[in-house]
Design a protein around this motif. Structure first.
Motif, PDB file in Angstrom:
ATOM      1  N   ASN A  66       0.800  -1.231   0.000  1.00 42.03           N
ATOM      2  CA  ASN A  66       0.000   0.000   0.000  1.00 42.03           C
ATOM      3  C   ASN A  66       0.832   1.280   0.000  1.00 42.03           C
ATOM      4  OD1 ASN A  66       0.982  -0.127   2.600  1.00 42.03           O
ATOM      5  ND2 ASN A  66      -0.994  -0.683   3.522  1.00 42.03           N
ATOM      6  N   GLN A  67       2.117   1.183  -0.313  1.00 40.57           N
ATOM      7  CA  GLN A  67       2.964   2.366  -0.447  1.00 40.57           C
ATOM      8  C   GLN A  67       3.728   2.282  -1.766  1.00 40.57           C
ATOM      9  OE1 GLN A  67       5.232   3.610   3.133  1.00 40.57           O
ATOM     10  NE2 GLN A  67       4.374   1.782   4.117  1.00 40.57           N
ATOM     11  N   PRO A  68       3.998   3.416  -2.420  1.00 44.32           N
ATOM     12  CA  PRO A  68       4.732   3.353  -3.689  1.00 44.32           C
ATOM     13  C   PRO A  68       6.203   2.997  -3.512  1.00 44.32           C
ATOM     14  CG  PRO A  68       4.333   5.636  -3.079  1.00 44.32           C
ATOM     15  CD  PRO A  68       3.558   4.788  -2.110  1.00 44.32           C
ATOM     16  N   ILE A  69       6.758   3.281  -2.340  1.00 43.60           N
ATOM     17  CA  ILE A  69       8.171   2.994  -2.096  1.00 43.60           C
ATOM     18  C   ILE A  69       8.406   2.773  -0.607  1.00 43.60           C
ATOM     19  CG2 ILE A  69       8.663   5.484  -2.017  1.00 43.60           C
ATOM     20  CD1 ILE A  69      11.504   4.837  -2.985  1.00 43.60           C
ATOM     21  N   ILE A  70       9.238   1.801  -0.293  1.00 45.39           N
ATOM     22  CA  ILE A  70       9.697   1.578   1.075  1.00 45.39           C
ATOM     23  C   ILE A  70      11.222   1.497   1.021  1.00 45.39           C
ATOM     24  CG2 ILE A  70       9.750   0.009   3.043  1.00 45.39           C
ATOM     25  CD1 ILE A  70       6.938  -0.883   2.326  1.00 45.39           C
ATOM     26  N   VAL A  95      12.728   0.021  -2.393  1.00 49.25           N
ATOM     27  CA  VAL A  95      11.862  -0.997  -2.996  1.00 49.25           C
ATOM     28  C   VAL A  95      10.612  -0.302  -3.516  1.00 49.25           C
ATOM     29  CG1 VAL A  95      10.650  -3.173  -2.657  1.00 49.25           C
ATOM     30  CG2 VAL A  95      12.747  -2.695  -1.357  1.00 49.25           C
ATOM     31  N   ARG A  96      10.370  -0.438  -4.825  1.00 48.83           N
ATOM     32  CA  ARG A  96       9.242   0.259  -5.457  1.00 48.83           C
ATOM     33  C   ARG A  96       8.121  -0.726  -5.777  1.00 48.83           C
ATOM     34  NH1 ARG A  96      10.672   5.432  -6.342  1.00 48.83           N
ATOM     35  NH2 ARG A  96      12.926   5.807  -6.230  1.00 48.83           N
ATOM     36  N   PHE A  97       6.887  -0.286  -5.478  1.00 53.21           N
ATOM     37  CA  PHE A  97       5.708  -1.115  -5.673  1.00 53.21           C
ATOM     38  C   PHE A  97       4.796  -0.503  -6.733  1.00 53.21           C
ATOM     39  CE2 PHE A  97       7.242  -1.936  -1.427  1.00 53.21           C
ATOM     40  CZ  PHE A  97       7.079  -3.306  -1.274  1.00 53.21           C
ATOM     41  N   PRO A  98       4.036  -1.349  -7.445  1.00 54.04           N
ATOM     42  CA  PRO A  98       3.048  -0.816  -8.381  1.00 54.04           C
ATOM     43  C   PRO A  98       2.081   0.110  -7.646  1.00 54.04           C
ATOM     44  CG  PRO A  98       3.302  -3.188  -8.655  1.00 54.04           C
ATOM     45  CD  PRO A  98       4.055  -2.819  -7.411  1.00 54.04           C
ATOM     46  N   SER A  99       1.926   1.322  -8.158  1.00 54.89           N
ATOM     47  CA  SER A  99       1.106   2.296  -7.439  1.00 54.89           C
ATOM     48  C   SER A  99       0.759   3.465  -8.349  1.00 54.89           C
ATOM     49  CB  SER A  99       1.857   2.817  -6.201  1.00 54.89           C
ATOM     50  OG  SER A  99       1.115   3.797  -5.525  1.00 54.89           O
ATOM     51  N   ASP A 100      -0.411   4.046  -8.108  1.00 52.01           N
ATOM     52  CA  ASP A 100      -0.808   5.273  -8.795  1.00 52.01           C
ATOM     53  C   ASP A 100      -0.420   6.509  -7.991  1.00 52.01           C
ATOM     54  OD1 ASP A 100      -1.969   3.910 -10.949  1.00 52.01           O
ATOM     55  OD2 ASP A 100      -3.864   3.660  -9.866  1.00 52.01           O
ATOM     56  N   THR A 101       0.156   6.297  -6.812  1.00 48.86           N
ATOM     57  CA  THR A 101       0.577   7.398  -5.951  1.00 48.86           C
ATOM     58  C   THR A 101       1.967   7.875  -6.358  1.00 48.86           C
ATOM     59  OG1 THR A 101      -0.703   6.490  -4.112  1.00 48.86           O
ATOM     60  CG2 THR A 101       1.002   8.107  -3.565  1.00 48.86           C
ATOM     61  N   ASP A 102       2.153   9.175  -6.432  1.00 50.31           N
ATOM     62  CA  ASP A 102       3.456   9.743  -6.767  1.00 50.31           C
ATOM     63  C   ASP A 102       4.447   9.411  -5.653  1.00 50.31           C
ATOM     64  OD1 ASP A 102       5.671  11.258  -7.393  1.00 50.31           O
ATOM     65  OD2 ASP A 102       4.579  13.143  -7.660  1.00 50.31           O
ATOM     66  N   PRO A 103       5.573   8.757  -5.980  1.00 50.73           N
ATOM     67  CA  PRO A 103       6.536   8.413  -4.923  1.00 50.73           C
ATOM     68  C   PRO A 103       7.282   9.627  -4.381  1.00 50.73           C
ATOM     69  CG  PRO A 103       7.402   7.795  -7.066  1.00 50.73           C
ATOM     70  CD  PRO A 103       5.977   8.216  -7.282  1.00 50.73           C
ATOM     71  N   GLY A 104       7.279  10.743  -5.111  1.00 52.81           N
ATOM     72  CA  GLY A 104       7.849  11.987  -4.599  1.00 52.81           C
ATOM     73  C   GLY A 104       9.362  12.079  -4.644  1.00 52.81           C
ATOM     74  N   HIS A 129       4.689   1.199 -12.801  1.00 56.56           N
ATOM     75  CA  HIS A 129       3.420   0.914 -13.479  1.00 56.56           C
ATOM     76  C   HIS A 129       3.293  -0.565 -13.856  1.00 56.56           C
ATOM     77  CE1 HIS A 129       2.682   5.181 -13.614  1.00 56.56           C
ATOM     78  NE2 HIS A 129       3.801   5.397 -14.309  1.00 56.56           N
ATOM     79  N   GLY A 130       4.171  -1.407 -13.291  1.00 61.31           N
ATOM     80  CA  GLY A 130       4.133  -2.825 -13.596  1.00 61.31           C
ATOM     81  C   GLY A 130       3.275  -3.603 -12.632  1.00 61.31           C
ATOM     82  N   THR A 131       3.652  -4.862 -12.399  1.00 60.89           N
ATOM     83  CA  THR A 131       2.831  -5.738 -11.558  1.00 60.89           C
ATOM     84  C   THR A 131       3.582  -6.309 -10.362  1.00 60.89           C
ATOM     85  OG1 THR A 131       3.374  -7.650 -12.953  1.00 60.89           O
ATOM     86  CG2 THR A 131       1.368  -6.402 -13.498  1.00 60.89           C
ATOM     87  N   GLU A 132       4.922  -6.353 -10.418  1.00 56.75           N
ATOM     88  CA  GLU A 132       5.706  -6.939  -9.337  1.00 56.75           C
ATOM     89  C   GLU A 132       6.652  -5.906  -8.734  1.00 56.75           C
ATOM     90  OE1 GLU A 132       5.302  -9.932  -8.101  1.00 56.75           O
ATOM     91  OE2 GLU A 132       3.750 -10.438  -9.571  1.00 56.75           O
ATOM     92  N   PRO A 133       6.916  -5.963  -7.425  1.00 56.13           N
ATOM     93  CA  PRO A 133       7.828  -5.006  -6.800  1.00 56.13           C
ATOM     94  C   PRO A 133       9.212  -5.030  -7.457  1.00 56.13           C
ATOM     95  CG  PRO A 133       6.636  -6.221  -5.124  1.00 56.13           C
ATOM     96  CD  PRO A 133       6.328  -6.882  -6.431  1.00 56.13           C
ATOM     97  N   ARG A 134       9.847  -3.870  -7.488  1.00 60.31           N
ATOM     98  CA  ARG A 134      11.179  -3.751  -8.067  1.00 60.31           C
ATOM     99  C   ARG A 134      12.214  -3.638  -6.960  1.00 60.31           C
ATOM    100  NH1 ARG A 134      14.125   1.539  -9.581  1.00 60.31           N
ATOM    101  NH2 ARG A 134      14.391   1.217  -7.340  1.00 60.31           N
ATOM    102  N   PHE A 135      13.201  -4.533  -7.003  1.00 58.56           N
ATOM    103  CA  PHE A 135      14.274  -4.544  -6.019  1.00 58.56           C
ATOM    104  C   PHE A 135      15.562  -4.121  -6.717  1.00 58.56           C
ATOM    105  CE2 PHE A 135      11.088  -7.407  -4.369  1.00 58.56           C
ATOM    106  CZ  PHE A 135      11.097  -7.171  -3.001  1.00 58.56           C
ATOM    107  N   LEU A 136      16.081  -2.980  -6.330  1.00 59.16           N
ATOM    108  CA  LEU A 136      17.298  -2.431  -6.938  1.00 59.16           C
ATOM    109  C   LEU A 136      18.111  -1.729  -5.871  1.00 59.16           C
ATOM    110  CD1 LEU A 136      17.742  -0.465 -10.222  1.00 59.16           C
ATOM    111  CD2 LEU A 136      18.296   0.667  -8.086  1.00 59.16           C
ATOM    112  N   ALA A 137      19.432  -1.840  -5.980  1.00 55.54           N
ATOM    113  CA  ALA A 137      20.323  -1.088  -5.096  1.00 55.54           C
ATOM    114  C   ALA A 137      21.286  -0.288  -5.960  1.00 55.54           C
ATOM    115  CB  ALA A 137      21.102  -2.023  -4.181  1.00 55.54           C
ATOM    116  N   GLN A 138      21.727   0.841  -5.451  1.00 53.23           N
ATOM    117  CA  GLN A 138      22.705   1.628  -6.204  1.00 53.23           C
ATOM    118  C   GLN A 138      23.844   2.086  -5.292  1.00 53.23           C
ATOM    119  OE1 GLN A 138      19.789   4.633  -7.782  1.00 53.23           O
ATOM    120  NE2 GLN A 138      21.136   6.074  -6.728  1.00 53.23           N
ATOM    121  N   PRO A 139      24.673   1.135  -4.876  1.00 55.78           N
ATOM    122  CA  PRO A 139      25.813   1.496  -4.024  1.00 55.78           C
ATOM    123  C   PRO A 139      26.884   2.212  -4.843  1.00 55.78           C
ATOM    124  CG  PRO A 139      26.006  -0.776  -4.685  1.00 55.78           C
ATOM    125  CD  PRO A 139      24.678  -0.300  -5.209  1.00 55.78           C
ATOM    126  N   PRO A 140      27.690   3.037  -4.217  1.00 52.14           N
ATOM    127  CA  PRO A 140      28.833   3.612  -4.918  1.00 52.14           C
ATOM    128  C   PRO A 140      29.991   2.630  -4.938  1.00 52.14           C
ATOM    129  CG  PRO A 140      28.838   4.370  -2.661  1.00 52.14           C
ATOM    130  CD  PRO A 140      27.608   3.507  -2.814  1.00 52.14           C
TER     131      PRO A 140
END
Length: 259
Positions: free
Chosen positions: A52-56, A99-108, A220-231
């Motif tokens: 229920n959140q666009p990003i955690i 972690v990004r979830f499918p959502s119509d809410t702006d993640p900001g 705008h997809g169907t499954e949560p996106r798991f990505l990391a961006q370490p330096p």
């Protein structure tokens, strides 16, 4: 030992600011990492009503699957080629996970930006962290895909070739450089650049120039996106002149931008 990147890929990195490595770590390593992340999310991966959140945002991760993902032989060889042997510090943490979830809410958090490399007056204030033309503190921006990411799954947006514009922006600022926010506020004045989406299967890694302009986007997809961006941290800032031994592709890209 065979190089990880071809001559054409190194030239692409200098010109466009990034290179993509498929199967940089295994799908099984990605699966193990996702299992740990799902535990910490405290959500049900099989019940979309709990998403229920666009990003955690999750904290730092240094368990074995994450360290293994960042330290495969192919990545180590690529680090040597892009940054220089002995110049980079092995990753012992995958950093934070948005972690990004499918959502119509702006993640900001979808603004264009460049990641900073060293602290400002207040190390605890991320917005005051800084970046200078020698890329003090940061060797690469890295995008680790721990889930399959299609164009619908909130892939990171990349402005191809924008690292050249940022190098020219940073040059007058000297050793002190500019803060994260100062750079962000100036990006709208930079030239238009083509946009690339960082898509790929789990196990894909994008190795990017530290000055590359990039941004998040809604899912705008169907499954949560798991990505990391370490330096990729470096032992000392890059030399961009007077180096008789030659220049790494990261430094050469800066040099070419400043000609």
């Amino acid at each position: 030992m065979q190089d990880a990147l071809t001559k054409a890929q190194l030239e692409q990195f200098i010109r466009e600011g990034f290179v993509r490595i498929n199967n940089a770590f295994s799908a099984d390593t990605a699966r193990q990492a996702r299992a740990i992340l799902w535990q910490d999310l405290k959500l049900d991966p099989n019940d979309r009503t709990t998403w229920n959140q666009p990003i955690i945002r999750l904290g730092m991760y240094s368990q074995p699957p994450f360290v293994e993902a960042a330290n495969t032989p192919v990545l180590h060889r690529a680090f040597d080629q892009l940054v220089g042997p002995g110049q980079w510090i092995p990753c012992r943490s995958m950093g934070t996970f948005p972690v990004r979830f499918p959502s119509d809410t702006d993640p900001g958090d979808t603004g264009w930006h460049v990641d900073a490399g060293f602290p400002g007056a207040d190390p605890g204030n991320f917005w005051e962290w800084r970046v200078n033309v020698w890329s003090k503190g940061r060797g690469l921006l890295m995008l680790f895909l721990f889930s399959d990411v299609s164009e619908a799954d909130a892939p990171t947006r990349i402005r191809t070739g924008s690292h050249q514009d940022v190098a020219r922006l940073l040059q007058p600022a000297g050793e002190a450089g500019l803060s994260f926010m100062e750079v962000a506020e100036k990006l709208a004045d930079l030239p238009e650049r083509p946009e690339q989406l960082a898509t790929g299967n789990a196990g894909t890694v994008y190795l990017c120039h530290p000055f590359l302009v990039h941004a998040a986007q809604p899912h705008h997809g169907t499954e949560p996106r798991f990505l990391a961006q370490p330096p990729l941290l470096i032992r000392e800032e890059f030399r961009i002149e007077g180096n008789e031994g030659g220049y790494s592709p990261v430094a050469e890209a800066i040099r070419q931008a400043l000609k």
